[in-house]
Enzyme design. Structure first.
Site, PDB file in Angstrom:
ATOM      1  NE  ARG A 185      43.976  85.672  -2.403  1.00 33.92           N
ATOM      2  CZ  ARG A 185      44.716  84.605  -3.036  1.00 33.92           C
ATOM      3  NH1 ARG A 185      45.531  85.603  -3.783  1.00 33.92           N
ATOM      4  NH2 ARG A 185      44.444  83.620  -3.054  1.00 33.92           N
ATOM      5  CE  LYS A 225      45.886  82.954   2.209  1.00 36.69           C
ATOM      6  NZ  LYS A 225      44.373  82.934   2.667  1.00 36.69           N
ATOM      7  CG  HIS A 241      38.044  88.212  -0.080  1.00 34.28           C
ATOM      8  ND1 HIS A 241      39.286  89.072  -0.170  1.00 34.28           N
ATOM      9  CD2 HIS A 241      37.192  87.334   0.566  1.00 34.28           C
ATOM     10  CE1 HIS A 241      39.592  87.098  -1.052  1.00 34.28           C
ATOM     11  NE2 HIS A 241      38.787  86.432  -0.217  1.00 34.28           N
ATOM     12  NE  ARG A 298      39.836  85.292  -3.603  1.00 34.57           N
ATOM     13  CZ  ARG A 298      41.221  85.292  -4.855  1.00 34.57           C
ATOM     14  NH1 ARG A 298      41.389  85.412  -5.305  1.00 34.57           N
ATOM     15  NH2 ARG A 298      41.788  84.018  -3.955  1.00 34.57           N
ATOM     16  CG  HIS A 338      41.128  79.093  -4.401  1.00 36.02           C
ATOM     17  ND1 HIS A 338      39.852  78.871  -4.498  1.00 36.02           N
ATOM     18  CD2 HIS A 338      41.247  80.025  -3.367  1.00 36.02           C
ATOM     19  CE1 HIS A 338      39.746  79.427  -4.335  1.00 36.02           C
ATOM     20  NE2 HIS A 338      40.527  80.843  -3.417  1.00 36.02           N
ATOM     21  CE1 TYR A 364      33.435  81.625  -3.956  1.00 36.75           C
ATOM     22  CE2 TYR A 364      35.832  80.832  -5.021  1.00 36.75           C
ATOM     23  CZ  TYR A 364      35.255  81.497  -3.584  1.00 36.75           C
ATOM     24  OH  TYR A 364      36.103  81.851  -3.343  1.00 36.75           O
TER      25      TYR A 364
END
Length: 380
Positions: free
Chosen positions: A233, A258, A322, A325, A348, A357
């Site tokens: 990120r 995050k 982003h 990523r 995640h 994805y």
């Protein structure tokens, strides 16, 4: 090197003492450092940072900024007369809150800080709550019901651009105040918007190559390669420290990502080779990427250099930092890396986030032959 002065003033606003901080020059990571000491709010009109006065906070302020590069100004002004305008945090209406709502806002701020929410979340929640409280200034706490909240959200959504994420954030702010400050049972307001099923923007491998070739500055190129090569990120890239580059293990340590979660991700050999050249030219002292005057390289600077690279390379004009990523995850998936491993590398929490994805990967889709193309084959 000249020292940057920081003017500290004690002012009384509506009978309450506040610490006022005004930089008189460039100060490294001023907003983050002030937040770590105590929640300061930037006032746009006064162009300074304000926080409720506390002797320990004042002492910590002097200790934090008295050093090699910064010095707290000795001319500390003590002002007992209240300013002409009512103080409100930036972004909020200049309308005084009723005492009970002012207390609710203060208690919410304290709870957010105790629970160690990020400064961005604190700023966002308080902004949403202040506007909500101002809109219901004449009501008492026990008069705030689900229909009241529903009507408020409907008015906000009809007033203009009000995204689904903003609506969710508003509900989260109200929910936090209800449950953690007013001690209500868990409140689930049935006003959550449908989550949009947007596909992430992804660059092809060739587009990524062209993007890097369009960046001449070695530091700028290294930043973008670290983001793409490790699936970082933007904030994770600017928060990288020199010690986070584990070249012997070919890994990057992501500290406080995050959700305040640490993780390891891969270190690209290509990026490492560039980093070694970058080190010879720039000699960073602590942060892996530093600004011209030291301190962390800013998020806005990375966004700016990326935008220039997009324009020069003529890749997808809708790409953002982003996007690198997203591209990293998609390209790993097309290489045959399992979703479980990609989930861990990206940090995640839910596998569902990673599974999206599969919807943008071209690997399987390229093998599909359109029925239209088969028509020509059948005719022959």
């Amino acid at each position: 090197m000249m020292k940057s002065e920081i003017a500290v003033t004690i002012v009384e606003i509506n009978g309450t003492k506040h610490l006022s901080v005004q930089p008189l020059g460039y100060v490294d990571d001023l907003s983050k450092r002030l937040y770590r000491l105590g929640y300061f709010t930037f006032d746009v009109d006064l162009r300074r940072w304000l926080a409720r006065f506390d002797e320990d906070l004042e002492a910590a302020l002097h200790q934090e900024f008295t050093g090699d590069r910064h010095v707290v100004s000795e001319s500390v002004v003590r002002q007992d007369d209240p300013p002409r305008r009512q103080f409100t945090p930036a972004g909020a209406k200049s309308v005084p809150l009723s005492p009970h709502w002012a207390d609710a806002l203060r208690l919410t701020e304290e709870q957010l800080r105790v629970k160690r929410y990020s400064w961005r979340t604190v700023k966002s929640y308080l902004s949403h709550l202040r506007m909500f409280f101002i809109d219901h200034n004449g009501l008492q706490v026990d008069e705030i019901t689900e229909p009241v909240i529903r009507r408020y959200i409907l008015r906000r959504t009809k007033s203009g651009s009000y995204s689904a994420s903003t609506q969710n954030q508003l509900l989260n702010a109200i929910k936090f105040w209800f449950e953690h400050v007013e001690d209500h049972p868990k409140t689930f307001v049935d006003l959550r918007p449908r989550k949009p099923s947007d596909l992430p923007t992804v660059l092809s491998v060739e587009e990524v190559r062209r993007l890097f070739q369009a960046v001449d500055n070695i530091k700028h190129r290294c930043i973008l390669k670290m983001i793409y090569g490790g699936g970082l990120r933007l904030s994770e890239a600017t928060n990288l420290r020199i010690a986070d580059v584990l070249s012997d293990r070919m890994q990057l340590f992501i500290h406080g990502g995050k959700g305040k979660k640490d993780r390891y991700t891969i270190l690209s050999q290509n990026a490492l080779d560039e980093l070694r050249v970058y080190f010879q030219h720039y000699r960073p002292s602590y942060w892996l990427f530093e600004g011209q005057s030291g301190g962390q390289y800013s998020v806005r600077s990375v966004q700016s250099l990326f935008r220039r690279a997009v324009q020069k390379s003529r890749v997808n004009p809708y790409a953002t930092v982003h996007t690198l990523r997203h591209s990293y995850a998609t390209h790993l998936l097309e290489q045959g890396v399992s979703l479980r491993h990609i989930q861990e590398l990206l940090g995640h929490e839910s596998s569902r986030t990673t599974e999206r994805y599969t919807r943008v990967s071209n690997d399987e889709k390229r093998r599909i032959i359109s029925p239209l193309d088969r028509l020509d084959t059948d005719e022959e």
